[in-house]
Design an enzyme around this catalytic site. Structure first.
Site, PDB file in Angstrom:
ATOM      1  N   HIS A   1       0.836  -1.196   0.000  1.00  0.00           N
ATOM      2  CA  HIS A   1       0.000   0.000   0.000  1.00  0.00           C
ATOM      3  C   HIS A   1       0.876   1.253   0.000  1.00  0.00           C
ATOM      4  O   HIS A   1       2.088   1.189   0.192  1.00  0.00           O
ATOM      5  CB  HIS A   1      -0.928   0.026   1.221  1.00  0.00           C
ATOM      6  CG  HIS A   1      -2.079  -0.927   1.116  1.00  0.00           C
ATOM      7  ND1 HIS A   1      -1.976  -2.256   1.475  1.00  0.00           N
ATOM      8  CD2 HIS A   1      -3.352  -0.744   0.677  1.00  0.00           C
ATOM      9  CE1 HIS A   1      -3.142  -2.852   1.278  1.00  0.00           C
ATOM     10  NE2 HIS A   1      -3.995  -1.956   0.796  1.00  0.00           N
TER      11      HIS A   1
ATOM     12  N   LYS B   1      -0.476   4.744   4.621  1.00  0.00           N
ATOM     13  CA  LYS B   1      -1.290   3.759   5.346  1.00  0.00           C
ATOM     14  C   LYS B   1      -0.632   3.411   6.673  1.00  0.00           C
ATOM     15  O   LYS B   1       0.559   3.107   6.723  1.00  0.00           O
ATOM     16  CB  LYS B   1      -1.496   2.502   4.510  1.00  0.00           C
ATOM     17  CG  LYS B   1      -2.458   1.493   5.145  1.00  0.00           C
ATOM     18  CD  LYS B   1      -2.793   0.371   4.171  1.00  0.00           C
ATOM     19  CE  LYS B   1      -3.708  -0.667   4.801  1.00  0.00           C
ATOM     20  NZ  LYS B   1      -5.012  -0.107   5.212  1.00  0.00           N
TER      21      LYS B   1
END
Length: 240
Positions: free
Chosen positions: A135, A139
């Site tokens: 990600h 995040k």
């Protein structure tokens, strides 16, 4: 459909844009502190919003859990990840009095990935399994809620499974029950999840790559469109 947004970060901003393009109305936003830049009426409590048909949550446990302890009756779509066991217990309790939908990943493609994985695990019982997710660098939680969901599928089908998050201190060969779990954070990666089955002289990889965060926003909207017509209960992609 009149939608209340819980949280107004990047994801619910997408929900607002896409929902309005579909003809829905955003009737308010719940945020931890008021912001002058939020283009909708802001509220502190779900019960304060009298004309909403459904609430869509893309927030965090710190904002969501106090709201869930309040008295309200409104169809609820929840996409928050983190403190999963506590969250699921609370949503199950609320579902006695309202329709509640939860998914750690609002992409239907990821839901399909879990079904493919459930079919593959028994067929590849003697293969080693490694799970990897990647990600963007903003995040916070790791591993992702989606990777935990994939791991749960494996646990439901295999006995004596052991999650392995870091091998550098183990100093031993891989054990048959090990499931490797890996997290990558970097750049603007929207979201990638891979299941690797490694056997003797062959490997099989199953991968889902999100090309845009719009898939998560659209997934939440589509879930809300169905949820408003459902009786009280706890819903996932399996039964919605």
């Amino acid at each position: 459909m009149k939608i209340l947004l819980i949280g107004y970060g990047a994801m619910n901003q997408r929900v607002a844009r896409l929902a309005e393009e579909k003809g829905h109305e955003i009737v308010g936003v719940i945020e931890p502190t008021p912001r002058a830049t939020t283009p909708y009426q802001q509220y502190q409590h779900i019960a304060d919003v009298k004309d909403a048909d459904v609430a869509i949550d893309f927030s965090n446990p710190n904002l969501l859990f106090p709201l869930l302890d309040e008295e309200f009756h409104l169809p609820l779509v929840v996409a928050t990840t983190g403190e999963k066991e506590k969250l699921l217990n609370k949503l199950d309790e609320l579902s006695q009095n309202m329709p509640v939908f939860f998914s750690a990943n609002m992409s239907y493609g990821v839901h399909a990935l879990t079904k493919i994985l459930a079919a593959a695990v028994p067929l590849l019982d003697d293969f080693d399994i490694e799970l990897t997710e990647a990600h963007h660098n903003k995040k916070v939680d790791a591993p992702s809620g989606t990777l935990e969901k994939l791991y749960d599928v494996i646990v439901s089908l295999k006995e004596n499974v052991t999650p392995v998050y870091d091998r550098h201190e183990l100093n031993e060969k891989r054990q048959p029950q090990d499931i490797g779990i890996h997290s990558i954070r970097g750049g603007t990666i929207v979201g990638e999840h891979e299941v690797l089955f490694a056997g003797t002289d062959e490997t099989i990889q199953i991968t889902h790559r999100a090309q845009s965060k719009d898939i998560f926003a659209n997934g939440a909207i589509q879930a809300a469109e169905r949820l408003v017509n459902k009786p009280n209960g706890f819903y996932t992609f399996d039964n919605l």
